[in-house]
Design an enzyme around this catalytic site. Structure first.
Site, PDB file in Angstrom:
ATOM      1  N   TYR A   1       0.827  -1.201   0.000  1.00 36.19           N
ATOM      2  CA  TYR A   1       0.000   0.000   0.000  1.00 36.19           C
ATOM      3  C   TYR A   1       0.862   1.251   0.000  1.00 36.19           C
ATOM      4  O   TYR A   1       1.829   1.350   0.763  1.00 36.19           O
ATOM      5  CB  TYR A   1      -0.893   0.016   1.253  1.00 36.19           C
ATOM      6  CG  TYR A   1      -1.630   1.327   1.434  1.00 36.19           C
ATOM      7  CD1 TYR A   1      -2.876   1.514   0.874  1.00 36.19           C
ATOM      8  CD2 TYR A   1      -1.047   2.389   2.125  1.00 36.19           C
ATOM      9  CE1 TYR A   1      -3.547   2.714   0.992  1.00 36.19           C
ATOM     10  CE2 TYR A   1      -1.711   3.606   2.254  1.00 36.19           C
ATOM     11  CZ  TYR A   1      -2.959   3.760   1.687  1.00 36.19           C
ATOM     12  OH  TYR A   1      -3.611   4.950   1.798  1.00 36.19           O
TER      13      TYR A   1
ATOM     14  N   GLU B   1      -3.500   7.348  -4.227  1.00 40.00           N
ATOM     15  CA  GLU B   1      -3.409   6.081  -3.503  1.00 40.00           C
ATOM     16  C   GLU B   1      -3.237   4.946  -4.498  1.00 40.00           C
ATOM     17  O   GLU B   1      -3.904   4.926  -5.534  1.00 40.00           O
ATOM     18  CB  GLU B   1      -4.703   5.889  -2.722  1.00 40.00           C
ATOM     19  CG  GLU B   1      -4.625   4.840  -1.657  1.00 40.00           C
ATOM     20  CD  GLU B   1      -5.936   4.735  -0.899  1.00 40.00           C
ATOM     21  OE1 GLU B   1      -5.939   5.062   0.296  1.00 40.00           O
ATOM     22  OE2 GLU B   1      -6.948   4.349  -1.500  1.00 40.00           O
TER      23      GLU B   1
END
Ligand code: GDP
Ligand code: MN
Length: 394
Positions: free
Chosen positions: A108, A196
């Site tokens: 992530y 993101e």
């Protein structure tokens, strides 16, 4: 402003972030054609302005072009409900068909603005994928954070800290530094408020690839970013939000029944709080801002009353640069044109408030004037309740 995954990926690719090969499709046959062109197993991904698609069935793998066609047929036109769409869900009008990439590990990486630190925060986790939100709530330590203060620069050393937080080694480590730097550059250069990639996949060969991407852009910067502004998808926004942005109003739909029209974000917050304290629930946040014209005030009122959830409206104006008489004239005009019958409580304070009140009185329309915010909020809440009792026929 939000954009779709495929648009975020194409922006990020322009900054050197590796992404899978693929293309969007708006029909099952077009999805099949993309899969044929890619010549490999594919992933068919619903494009909506919300995450959480994987767990909601919005991401399907397909071994053959025929399967890609079937998957696209089941997704296109369907309503996807994820924790991020709200209970009404979002209609799928486009799918992204991409080569399926084997992820040995899912990482992530995300960038956002941390207002309290006046910094850009870069967040990294070695355990990315669909469970990250939940995992991070249980163990906040799972997310490593680096900060770049406003006006500062992203340092190479920060890129290396991030690559080690991701648990990368060797050539993948170098790629991690590059991807983090590229995401940072993209964040700055596009006036993003959120970037993101989850998952950022590490493949069996040790290459990094962004399998998912999300970007949100600062609305106030769109004027100087025409290339980003062009990515707007009005079909994803509620028609009222589109109408409001055309009139330069900030409008956010909420799930209550009291419409609010105010000038200034601070007053909007205070108004919503006080409606709640009075036992009501705001249906929206509509800020006409400063320097509003009569026409813009009229538009704002029309937007307010055209939402079927709005059972009553509270207009709370503190005139400074904005003149109360201008607002009042706009409201009177819009109320006549729409013929709206919902109760409207109006509090006017500040510049030309007396002139504004005189315009409301002279109109002969059944507005409810109020002095003070609390009194105004209590009045609209009780009027909406009374109307609800009549409406339910009991
Ligand atoms: P989200 O649930 O809306 O965040 O959608 P994602 O694009 O992140 O997809 C959900 C999950 O599907 C990811 O965490 C991956 O595990 C998987 N996924 C998405 N794209 C691919 C891909 O190209 N290849 C593979 N193998 N898995 C993928
Ligand atoms: Mn994702």
């Amino acid at each position: 402003m939000k954009v779709h995954e495929f648009q975020a990926k194409s922006v990020l690719a322009g900054f050197g972030v590796p992404i899978p090969r693929g293309d969007v499709a708006d029909s099952p046959s077009a999805a099949r054609a993309v899969a044929e062109r890619l010549g490999s197993p594919v992933v068919v991904k619903a494009q909506i302005h919300a995450g959480g698609r994987g767990l909601a069935g919005g991401i399907k793998t397909a071994a053959t072009p025929a399967e890609a066609e079937t998957s696209a047929a089941s997704l296109l036109g369907s309503l996807l409900v994820t924790p991020q769409t709200g209970p009404r869900g979002k209609r799928v009008r486009l799918v992204l068909v991409e080569e399926a990439v084997n992820a040995a590990r899912e990482l992530y990486l995300g960038l956002a603005i941390d207002p309290s630190k006046e910094a850009i925060v870069i967040m990294a986790s070695a355990v990315g994928g669909v469970g990250i939100e939940e995992a991070a709530t249980r163990a906040p330590g799972l997310i490593y954070k680096e900060y770049v203060p406003a006006g500062g620069r992203f340092q190479d050393s920060q890129g290396r800290e991030i690559a080690s937080a991701l648990g990368l080694e060797g050539k993948t480590f170098e790629q991690g530094v590059k991807v983090a730097t590229a995401l940072y550059r993209a964040f700055e250069a596009t006036d993003a408020s959120l970037v993101e990639t989850n998952p950022l996949a590490a493949t069996g060969r040790g290459d990094l690839m962004a399998l998912d991407a999300r970007m949100v852009f600062d609305d106030n910067a769109l004027g100087r970013r025409p290339d980003i502004r062009a990515l707007r998808d009005p079909g994803e926004e509620s028609p009222l939000e589109v109408e409001a942005s055309r009139s330069n109003l900030s409008y956010v739909k909420l799930d209550g029944d009291v419409g609010c029209m105010v000038n200034g974000a601070g007053l909007a917050m205070a108004t919503m709080d006080i409606i709640q304290q009075a036992g009501g629930r705001p249906a929206n946040f509509l800020d006409v801002g400063g320097g509003v014209t009569e026409a813009a005030a009229a538009n704002a009122f029309k937007i307010l009353v055209s939402d079927p959830d709005v059972k009553g409206a509270l207009i709370n104006i503190f005139g400074g640069i904005v003149r109360c008489d201008t607002i009042a004239a706009g409201i009177v005009r819009a109320a006549r044109e729409t013929g709206s019958r919902i109760p409207v409580v109006i509090r006017l304070e500040g510049t030309n408030a007396d002139e504004g009140k005189a315009i409301l009185r002279a109109s002969g329309l059944a507005f409810h004037p109020a002095d003070g915010m609390r009194a105004a909020a209590e009045k609209i809440v009780s009027l909406v309740r009374a109307a609800g009792r009549r409406g339910s026929g009991t």
